[in-house]
Write a protein that holds these residues in place. Structure first.
Motif, PDB file in Angstrom:
ATOM      1  N   GLU A 143      68.148  61.122  -5.153  1.00  0.00           N
ATOM      2  CA  GLU A 143      69.580  61.017  -4.838  1.00  0.00           C
ATOM      3  C   GLU A 143      70.109  62.355  -4.307  1.00  0.00           C
ATOM      4  O   GLU A 143      70.935  62.396  -3.385  1.00  0.00           O
ATOM      5  N   ARG A 144      69.609  63.414  -4.898  1.00  0.00           N
ATOM      6  CA  ARG A 144      70.029  64.751  -4.470  1.00  0.00           C
ATOM      7  C   ARG A 144      69.598  65.020  -3.034  1.00  0.00           C
ATOM      8  O   ARG A 144      70.360  65.559  -2.226  1.00  0.00           O
ATOM      9  N   GLN A 158      65.252  72.885   0.307  1.00  0.00           N
ATOM     10  CA  GLN A 158      65.216  71.791  -0.669  1.00  0.00           C
ATOM     11  C   GLN A 158      64.582  70.537  -0.073  1.00  0.00           C
ATOM     12  O   GLN A 158      63.937  69.752  -0.775  1.00  0.00           O
ATOM     13  N   LEU A 159      64.767  70.358   1.227  1.00  0.00           N
ATOM     14  CA  LEU A 159      64.220  69.175   1.903  1.00  0.00           C
ATOM     15  C   LEU A 159      62.804  69.411   2.418  1.00  0.00           C
ATOM     16  O   LEU A 159      62.205  68.520   3.027  1.00  0.00           O
ATOM     17  N   GLY A 160      62.288  70.617   2.208  1.00  0.00           N
ATOM     18  CA  GLY A 160      60.931  70.927   2.643  1.00  0.00           C
ATOM     19  C   GLY A 160      60.814  71.203   4.126  1.00  0.00           C
ATOM     20  O   GLY A 160      59.711  71.153   4.690  1.00  0.00           O
ATOM     21  N   LYS A 214      62.745  74.993  10.008  1.00  0.00           N
ATOM     22  CA  LYS A 214      64.174  75.102  10.325  1.00  0.00           C
ATOM     23  C   LYS A 214      64.833  76.203   9.494  1.00  0.00           C
ATOM     24  O   LYS A 214      65.688  76.941   9.989  1.00  0.00           O
ATOM     25  N   ALA A 215      64.412  76.309   8.238  1.00  0.00           N
ATOM     26  CA  ALA A 215      64.957  77.357   7.375  1.00  0.00           C
ATOM     27  C   ALA A 215      64.589  78.734   7.914  1.00  0.00           C
ATOM     28  O   ALA A 215      65.426  79.647   7.959  1.00  0.00           O
ATOM     29  N   TYR A 269      71.722  65.833   0.480  1.00  0.00           N
ATOM     30  CA  TYR A 269      71.433  66.900   1.438  1.00  0.00           C
ATOM     31  C   TYR A 269      71.270  66.337   2.852  1.00  0.00           C
ATOM     32  O   TYR A 269      71.758  66.918   3.829  1.00  0.00           O
ATOM     33  N   GLU A 270      70.573  65.213   2.937  1.00  0.00           N
ATOM     34  CA  GLU A 270      70.339  64.601   4.252  1.00  0.00           C
ATOM     35  C   GLU A 270      71.650  64.137   4.889  1.00  0.00           C
ATOM     36  O   GLU A 270      71.804  64.186   6.112  1.00  0.00           O
TER      37      GLU A 270
END
Length: 413
Positions: free
Chosen positions: A363-364, A398-400, A404-405, A368-369
């Protein structure tokens, strides 16, 4: 012996009078030559013996004094212009009905032009002082009092602005009228003429075209609104509400007044009344993105993030470039994370708790998405916003999405 003393005294007065006339005459010559500093010096010397001068020379003294302190009219201080105005008034009282009146009008023109220059340099206090003094010179010209109030407001001198606006209200100032406009053929720009007659003359020269008469709306509603806004600034909410009621009576369809009234209730903590008024604004002005944006802010503060997001999206439909609305959507979406984190922290180590933890983790990620597209759009429109970039980096991690990070991290280095 007594006769001799009287003769000597009379002779002394005669010499003084001659000297005084000479100084006044020299001051006039200096004014004519544009040497205003010299004229002031001559006049200061003559002033000490002014009581001995006859009415004619006294009148000339005050005329020259007015002209000396007015100077060319450019860059004159308010103090000098006040001195000039008082001198011209005295000259007029002594019978000078032409030059003194002309000089007095020049002082008023200089005051207004100087105030305009002050406005352009954002010296609002000085502009207000000059416009107010111009109003005091002729209290029929209440428009100058209106502009003095506006400058005090711009300069955040709320006490003075409030005083002037109250005066305007008591005077019944309306401010409505007609503007006589024509287009300058050479520049292509519209210009406002002082009278219809002046415009008609300019049209005949062939240098102007496209004459228009434009109605100037009443300023009563604006004045009442500004009184209310000043009361809000001063924390006098009840007085502000009363002032807004007066304003709405003058101009019931004014959206700015409705917004001001809503702002008062918002400041007072009456969110229900605020929302009621904002909904009324939506009905009256459905194409204003700011209305929906403000409704979104209130909904978020009341804890209704879904409703807030809905309002922000409506604002973006009208104005797709409203970055603040897009950023607030991100904030509202991420606010949902708080409850998830709280629940995750309360879970134990049982099989059921581990399963629930994994569900909450999903859900978290969904939250984020949901936020990512809005974040990316904000960064696109505001690429130097460090806080937004850091938020995006955290979410990508957090999204792996390490690439992009890393790309965003490089921007901060």
């Amino acid at each position: 012996m007594k006769t001799n003393i009287f003769t000597v005294a009379l002779s002394f007065l005669s010499v003084a009078a001659v000297a005084q006339k000479s100084e006044i005459r020299d001051a006039g010559d200096a004014v004519e030559d544009g040497n205003y500093a010299e004229a002031k010096t001559e006049l200061q010397t003559a002033e000490s013996m002014l009581s001995e001068a006859n009415e004619k020379w006294t009148e000339r003294f005050y005329l020259y004094k007015g002209q000396a302190y007015l100077g060319s009219g450019e860059n004159a201080s308010l103090e000098d212009l006040e001195t000039a105005a008082e001198a011209f008034q005295k000259a007029q009282e002594l019978g000078n009905e032409e030059e003194a009146v002309q000089g007095f009008d020049q002082v008023r023109n200089a005051l207004v032009q100087s105030a305009i220059n002050d406005q352009n340099t954002e010296d609002f206090e000085s502009a207000s002082d000059k416009l107010y003094y111009s109003y005091q010179l002729n209290k029929q010209d209440t428009l100058y009092l209106y502009y003095a109030a506006a400058n005090s407001l711009n300069g955040q001198d709320y006490a003075t602005a409030l005083e002037y606006y109250k005066d305007l209200k008591e005077l019944g100032f309306d401010g409505s009228g007609v503007e006589y406009v024509a287009t300058n053929v050479e520049t292509g720009e519209e210009e406002i003429m002082s009278t219809k007659e002046q415009r008609d003359i300019m049209l005949k020269t062939g240098e102007y075209e496209n004459p228009q008469d434009r109605k100037i709306p009443s300023k009563k509603g604006e004045i009442a609104k500004n009184i209310a806004l000043i009361y809000i600034q001063q924390g006098e909410d009840e007085k502000a509400i009363d002032a807004i009621k007066d304003a709405k009576a003058e101009n019931p369809d004014n959206i700015a007044l409705l917004q001001a009234e809503a702002d008062v209730y918002y400041r007072m903590g009456n969110k229900e009344k605020y929302n009621e008024l904002m909904q009324e604004m939506v009905k009256k002005n459905p194409n204003d993105p700011n209305v929906y944006y403000n409704l979104g802010v209130t909904a978020a503060e009341l804890g209704d993030n879904e409703k807030a997001i809905e309002y922000y999206k409506q604002a973006l439909e009208i104005d797709p470039e409203m970055t603040n609305a897009r950023m607030n959507i991100v904030v509202a979406i991420l606010a949902k994370e708080r409850d998830i984190i709280d629940e995750m922290n309360e879970l134990g180590m049982s099989k059921e708790d581990n399963k629930r933890y994994e569900e909450l983790e999903e859900e978290r990620k969904e939250i984020y998405e949901q936020a990512v597209p809005y974040l990316e759009k904000v960064i696109e429109s505001d690429p130097e916003n460090v806080n937004v970039i850091r938020t995006a980096i955290n979410i990508y991690n957090q999204l792996g999405e390490e690439e992009k990070a890393a790309e965003l991290k490089a921007r901060l280095e």
